[in-house]
Design an enzyme around this catalytic site. Structure first.
Site, PDB file in Angstrom:
ATOM      1  N   HIS A 138      29.791  -3.046  46.179  1.00  0.00           N
ATOM      2  CA  HIS A 138      30.279  -3.011  47.562  1.00  0.00           C
ATOM      3  C   HIS A 138      31.804  -2.932  47.641  1.00  0.00           C
ATOM      4  CE1 HIS A 138      26.331  -5.139  48.965  1.00  0.00           C
ATOM      5  NE2 HIS A 138      26.136  -3.908  48.551  1.00  0.00           N
ATOM      6  N   PHE A 379      23.462  -8.107  43.223  1.00  0.00           N
ATOM      7  CA  PHE A 379      24.730  -7.900  42.515  1.00  0.00           C
ATOM      8  C   PHE A 379      25.783  -7.179  43.361  1.00  0.00           C
ATOM      9  CE2 PHE A 379      21.039  -7.137  39.614  1.00  0.00           C
ATOM     10  CZ  PHE A 379      20.880  -8.465  39.283  1.00  0.00           C
ATOM     11  N   CYS A 380      25.814  -7.443  44.666  1.00  0.00           N
ATOM     12  CA  CYS A 380      26.765  -6.776  45.571  1.00  0.00           C
ATOM     13  C   CYS A 380      26.677  -5.256  45.424  1.00  0.00           C
ATOM     14  CB  CYS A 380      28.197  -7.243  45.330  1.00  0.00           C
ATOM     15  SG  CYS A 380      28.426  -8.976  45.660  1.00  0.00           S
ATOM     16  N   ALA A 381      25.466  -4.780  45.173  1.00  0.00           N
ATOM     17  CA  ALA A 381      25.233  -3.330  45.081  1.00  0.00           C
ATOM     18  C   ALA A 381      23.873  -3.071  45.722  1.00  0.00           C
ATOM     19  CB  ALA A 381      25.269  -2.887  43.627  1.00  0.00           C
TER      20      ALA A 381
END
Ligand code: PLP
Length: 444
Positions: A138, A379-381
């Site tokens: 992100h 995982f901020c993805a």
């Protein structure tokens, strides 16, 4: 079996194994004991380096050496201030050489990769079209005002042709291709040299998120033809809160200061008159007292890694990675997530799901019963993990086995094991042993 009801010490059955060397580097925390659900303790198996790596001994020593003369930077005439200022500016040159950046490039110290990417987004000229894959973290996916988002490509070749098409179709004006060097989800390496060629052919620039690459592999901006690189100290064994944006100076020099204040201002007039901002891109975007110790730590990590030699580090890592991936592949019900298949080159980051278990329960069991630290989630993805799991717009952390599952497991998030200097074969074997037991006992 519930994590809390497991009464044996699972690691007791783990075969002893020779340690990885990663010689001669050592990290702080090796052998630290952590509590287990059964009341015992065990040496922590830290397999969460991709989130934040432990501190290198060499980094700790560098910070300790700097402390007696710790003082202000760029502000004082005193001796300590001179020493600290010199160390800070020397660190900039260390980072420049670590990245193979040009002499004319700016090396701006930031807080982390997120901060670096936001600084770049702030500095791109208005009307810039940014082309970015939705596989990004992100930090690299979200900061842009005007972005064309490309879907996850099925192969590195498709990534190159998709970027080529998108840049060809982008409206006139500045264009910037933004891409990761190594995925924080799968560890897979992206073809950044080829993507840089594509960008150059279209008169566009390329910015690379190197947060997960630089702890594992060398990077040379000059030979790769990269315009910008961002990374974080805390993933590079230097957990003192500094990061970097390095790259072409012109956009940075022309942009409004990222933060306004002392250091960024060259002159300020009385009575609300004009303020002149520094024309040095570094000073312009490093207003306020900088994170001197973070920067010294980060430079010490760059020196320690380079001084050890990447071949040594890479050989140890690849041996552990093969051990981990082969071991995971041999456990029924455990599936590794991969974008480009088994054979694509990657760093020491592996995400996987376990049939019948939520990622959260796997991670909690690994911690409570085996003393293993991994990360679970997206995982901020989020778009990338949804893609890998085949759950197009997956519900928010369902915490259990719900939703569509392209990998056949109905998962909405995954477990990630990641490692580096200080990781041993015993850590990897303990994880495999634990997962084999977990996978045999699906939760209801
Ligand atoms: N990019 C990648 C590939 C990452 O893995 C991360 C962190 O996990 C970031 C960017 C953001 O890094 P930071 O949290 O240090 O800003």
């Amino acid at each position: 079996m519930h994590a809390a009801t497991l009464t044996h010490s699972p690691h007791a059955t783990v075969p002893s194994a020779r340690s990885a060397t990663f010689a001669p580097l050592q990290v702080i925390g090796t052998g630290a004991l952590v509590p287990l659900n059964d009341g015992g303790t065990v040496g922590y198996a830290n397999l969460d380096y991709a989130a934040s790596a432990p501190c290198l001994e060499a980094v700790h020593e560098a910070v300790t050496r700097a402390l007696p003369y710790y003082s202000s930077v760029h502000r004082g005439a005193g001796y300590a201030s001179q020493v600290t200022t010199e160390a800070y500016e020397k660190a900039r040159e260390t980072v420049r050489s670590f990245l193979g950046a040009w002499e004319r490039d700016a090396v701006v110290f930031t807080r982390n990769t997120t901060d670096a990417m936001n600084l770049l987004a702030h500095a791109v000229p208005s009307g810039t079209t940014v082309v970015v894959f939705e596989t990004e973290h992100h930090a690299t996916l979200l900061p842009w005002k005007r972005a064309v988002r490309l879907p996850a490509p099925a192969s590195p070749i498709e990534a190159i042709s998709a970027a080529d098409r998108a840049l060809a179709e982008a409206p006139g004006g500045p264009r910037l291709l933004v891409v990761t060097a190594a995925s924080n989800v799968t560890g897979e390496l992206w073809p950044i040299a080829e993507l840089a060629n594509v960008a150059r052919r279209h008169g566009a620039r390329i910015a690379v998120d190197a947060a997960q690459l630089v702890p594992h592999r060398p990077l040379d901006m000059k030979s790769l033809g990269l315009d910008y690189v961002a990374f974080s100290g805390h993933k590079l064994y230097a957990p003192f809160g500094a990061g970097v944006l390095a790259g072409r100076a012109d956009w940075l020099r022309a942009a409004e200061p990222y933060l306004k204040g002392g250091g960024a201002s060259a002159s300020v007039q009385n009575g609300g008159g004009t303020t002149q901002w520094s024309t040095s891109p570094e000073q312009r975007h490093e207003a306020g007292t900088p994170n001197v110790l973070g920067v010294i730590a980060l430079a010490a990590a760059c020196e320690a890694l380079t001084g050890t030699g990447w071949d040594v580090l890479k050989a140890d890592e690849e041996r552990l990675l093969a051990r981990l991936r082969n071991g995971l592949a041999a456990i029924p019900g455990v599936r590794e997530l991969t974008l480009w298949g088994d054979r694509s080159d990657r760093v020491g980051i592996v995400s996987f799901v376990v049939d019948g278990w939520s990622a959260r329960d796997v991670a909690l069991t690994l911690s409570g019963d085996y003393g293993i630290g991994v990360r679970d989630g997206k995982f901020c993805a989020h778009p990338f993990v949804h893609h890998l799991l085949g759950a197009s717009e997956a519900p928010l952390e369902a915490g259990g086995a719900s939703g569509a599952g392209g990998c056949g497991s109905g998962q909405t998030s995954a477990v990630r094991a990641s490692f580096g200097i200080g990781t041993t074969e015993e850590h990897v074997d303990r994880l495999l042993h634990a997962l084999a037991r977990i996978a045999r006992e699906p939760r209801g």
